[in-house]
Design a protein around this motif. Sequence first.
Motif, PDB file in Angstrom:
ATOM      1  N   LEU A 326       0.818  -1.211   0.000  1.00  0.00           N
ATOM      2  CA  LEU A 326       0.000   0.000   0.000  1.00  0.00           C
ATOM      3  C   LEU A 326       0.856   1.267   0.000  1.00  0.00           C
ATOM      4  CD1 LEU A 326      -2.929  -0.863   2.438  1.00  0.00           C
ATOM      5  CD2 LEU A 326      -3.108  -0.322   0.009  1.00  0.00           C
ATOM      6  N   GLN A 327       2.069   1.166   0.542  1.00  0.00           N
ATOM      7  CA  GLN A 327       2.906   2.355   0.614  1.00  0.00           C
ATOM      8  C   GLN A 327       3.523   2.736  -0.727  1.00  0.00           C
ATOM      9  OE1 GLN A 327       5.156   0.741   3.971  1.00  0.00           O
ATOM     10  NE2 GLN A 327       4.687   2.584   5.131  1.00  0.00           N
ATOM     11  N   ASN A 328       3.435   1.858  -1.708  1.00  0.00           N
ATOM     12  CA  ASN A 328       3.924   2.255  -3.036  1.00  0.00           C
ATOM     13  C   ASN A 328       2.870   2.007  -4.109  1.00  0.00           C
ATOM     14  OD1 ASN A 328       4.072  -0.531  -3.403  1.00  0.00           O
ATOM     15  ND2 ASN A 328       6.293  -0.606  -3.153  1.00  0.00           N
ATOM     16  N   SER A 329       1.615   2.309  -3.763  1.00  0.00           N
ATOM     17  CA  SER A 329       0.514   2.108  -4.706  1.00  0.00           C
ATOM     18  C   SER A 329      -0.405   3.324  -4.732  1.00  0.00           C
ATOM     19  CB  SER A 329      -0.299   0.874  -4.316  1.00  0.00           C
ATOM     20  OG  SER A 329      -1.021   1.115  -3.124  1.00  0.00           O
ATOM     21  N   GLU A 407       8.697   6.078  -6.977  1.00  0.00           N
ATOM     22  CA  GLU A 407       8.733   4.866  -6.148  1.00  0.00           C
ATOM     23  C   GLU A 407       7.423   4.084  -6.233  1.00  0.00           C
ATOM     24  OE1 GLU A 407      10.732   4.926  -2.407  1.00  0.00           O
ATOM     25  OE2 GLU A 407      11.560   6.923  -2.734  1.00  0.00           O
ATOM     26  N   LEU A 408       6.521   4.543  -7.092  1.00  0.00           N
ATOM     27  CA  LEU A 408       5.272   3.807  -7.335  1.00  0.00           C
ATOM     28  C   LEU A 408       5.584   2.453  -7.954  1.00  0.00           C
ATOM     29  CD1 LEU A 408       2.075   3.765  -7.790  1.00  0.00           C
ATOM     30  CD2 LEU A 408       2.621   4.644 -10.069  1.00  0.00           C
ATOM     31  N   HIS A 644      17.915   4.805   2.114  1.00  0.00           N
ATOM     32  CA  HIS A 644      17.480   5.499   0.897  1.00  0.00           C
ATOM     33  C   HIS A 644      17.171   4.461  -0.168  1.00  0.00           C
ATOM     34  CE1 HIS A 644      17.495   8.281  -2.551  1.00  0.00           C
ATOM     35  NE2 HIS A 644      17.344   9.252  -1.662  1.00  0.00           N
ATOM     36  N   LYS A 645      16.297   4.813  -1.084  1.00  0.00           N
ATOM     37  CA  LYS A 645      15.961   3.908  -2.190  1.00  0.00           C
ATOM     38  C   LYS A 645      17.209   3.541  -2.991  1.00  0.00           C
ATOM     39  CE  LYS A 645      12.821   3.503  -6.170  1.00  0.00           C
ATOM     40  NZ  LYS A 645      13.806   2.968  -7.115  1.00  0.00           N
TER      41      LYS A 645
END
Length: 848
Positions: A326-329, A407-408, A644-645
């Motif tokens: 859910l955090q990347n949607s 980041e989606l 970090h990503k």
Amino acid sequence: MKPLPAVGLASSIIQIIDFSVKITSQDNVIHQPADGEPIDNSTILQNAANNLFRLSLNIDQNDLKRMSTDPKRPKLSDAAEEMLKLSDETKTLTTTLINAVLQAQARGSFADPKWQTVREALSTVWKKKEITGIKKKFRDVRKDVDIALMVALRQYLDQSAETGLPVFSEEDGRIHHVEKWQNDAMDAIHTNDWKSKNKKNVEEFSKLVDKLSQAEREAVFCADVFDAIQFPAMNDRLQSIEPAYPGTLEWSIKDYGDGEDRFLSWLGEKSGQNLFWVTGQPGSGKSTWMKHWFRNSKSFESLERWSGASPGIIAGFSFWDCGTELQNSSEGLLRSLLFESLQDMIHGPLQRDPAIVQWLFAERWEQFAAFGGGMQPLTFGDLRRAFELMISDITKKFFFMVDGLDELEGYPEALISLLETVTKRDNVKIVVSSRGSPAFRGAFQDRPSFELDLYTKGDIEVYLKSVFEQDEKWVGICSEALSGTPERDVIGRMVKKADGNFLWASLAVSFVLQDTYEPPDLMTFRERVDALPPDLDNLLQHILSSLESTDLEHAARLFSLVDAHGYPDILELSFAFDPNTRSGITAEHRPLRESEVTQRVDHMHSLLSNQCRDFLAVFEASESTDDGRHGKLKEKQLKVTYAHKCFKDFIHSQRIQEQILHITGNGYFESDECWANSRLWALKTARLERGPMGKTHIAIWEELAWCIEYALRLQEKDNKVRTTYLDEVGFAAIIEHQENIRNDETDLPEGMQAESFLDIAVWLNLAGYVTIKAKGAERKANKHAVEYYRTMRKRLGPGGEMKWIGGKRCLTTAYNTTNPEIFQLLDYYAKPLRFATPKPFVEIPAGV
């Protein structure tokens, strides 16, 4: 007697009576959705049964009801005793109605025409006079409840007047709706001087109770929708972003750029484009900038010029590649924006009527009111319709900040389309941030925007100078120099290499200042800086290559553990890092002492800083907040994730993954086994949580379910049932907590108390465990397990298990698998004599 328990019990009784009367009425037409598939008969009846179950549990959980079972309780008033008697009558009637609803459900089929009312379904199992009779009984109880409640409140008012005690609570927008219910009722009794022996007074009081009950139903629906929108760790990404370093971003307080690229001016403009794009290279500090401006007093000043006299609503969301689904949607985006906006409107300065929730989710409200439905999982379409309806209110101005579009998960085209559609409205402004990938550059390049790394050179210099000045070795070396030129030279070189990349600068300065065996001098620092690759990816490789083999092994294990979990609690990560993966089985069943917690947390901090070179970071997250109904508050927890990503992308690259596999060895490291051990530790060390009015709550279920999930994952890999492990899990969750269960609340499923882990195993369909354990279990244990299974499946209904096992892959698969031979085996061992009964053949798996 304090009135709240009596009012709470009366409220619960009235809610269940009103709902029961409604579903047995001819004019209570079932609301079907205007769009999409109609709701089938079975689902309607299951929702009605579930709501009756839920309302019945509210009676059992009432303080007055609990008080009645305490042998040391003080003597209750006659009104309280009458209320308890009426609650028992209500539960008896409700059980009868539930059974009839479930019988009607069992008799129906998908081929049946859609029922117009629940009463129509009940007519398939009851005669008309039976339906009319139970409806009349509910109404008779309701009359008695009104009288008993009026007597209880009248007595309290009279006692308060005599003793000089305050009668009413201070007005508070956060007041629990039942307490407000109570205060409004007492206020009416006090103002009108109503007497319980006056028939007209009782009738007037009953009308008031009807209104208060309706308001409570609306409040419950509102709270249920909030529960459905909210998701765990909704704010964790924002929490994980480090705030701006002191002395940086001061340039952003002043307006900058030319034309419409000036951010503060754009915020205050009443016309023009309503989307502002913040971009920059990976690591330039976009998320930090977004966090800095979210709910910033300076941005408020500009936004007020735009909103004018209209109320302003602010909400934000950060996509997070290191987080949950859910955090990347886009679904997570809409849920977060809806939740924050509605909280702002209902509980913020606007103090808007909660009926706005009924407006946004009108169909679900109609279903909830008619048959207890409307609480099925929200779809993306539901969320988008509600969101677009919310922002269609042009009397309000909405300002949203959305960080990390890149980041989606998946393709961004649909998200870009949504943002472009929303910002066509004059009453909506959105600030977004992302890397400058082609999709976003093509969509936003003509929008107001700026590239952050063009403005951060001065901030990086401020940051590096401050960090160097806090290092004792560096300060000592600089104090010996005749001038500040060498110092400026080292920092200048780093600023140039950073080229606007704040992440590069923070990694580089930490690496340059790391401890070495030999005392460093100015030349050593300069050589370290010169050796640093200017490219971020190469810098990460340079840092990783500097680790000793043992440190690299520890880092590889920690990366693998975090990858397998998401972002764990630091204490749970310490349990998982334990090289002895059976330590949880032998661990004591007790909460950890504060010194033990501190020792474990400090050790993990050291590992993350030294062995992982800060690739993994610790942040403070709040698990939950007061939801206004249950009053559950949890302390903030320390979570571990990639800093970090860029770090995650680097560690997940094929080259680094091959290095990690070589270090850990094929088969040497099993993350599921480590996390199974960690979850058992967490289960055994679970603490009591303090709830409302001093009650204690034991959080058991989540850890129990994850223990089972990991055991099933391991079984999936080698086809061996973790019987020893699951025996210990069951002992920790059920046997050790029996005494506490009698005195406190737990979050185990309600409906029937589990007496052994076999009960849980049969209910969840853990076929391997049940097959092994059924033979050795006592006859009554097998019998109880079957009854527990039937009760829980009946209680939860189709889909009701998702609350308990949702998101757990192996557990969901096991639950939905049909194994009739298992129940034949349980029935066989539950019989007192089995001479004439053939034993069912069931293949017994290996257990470990």
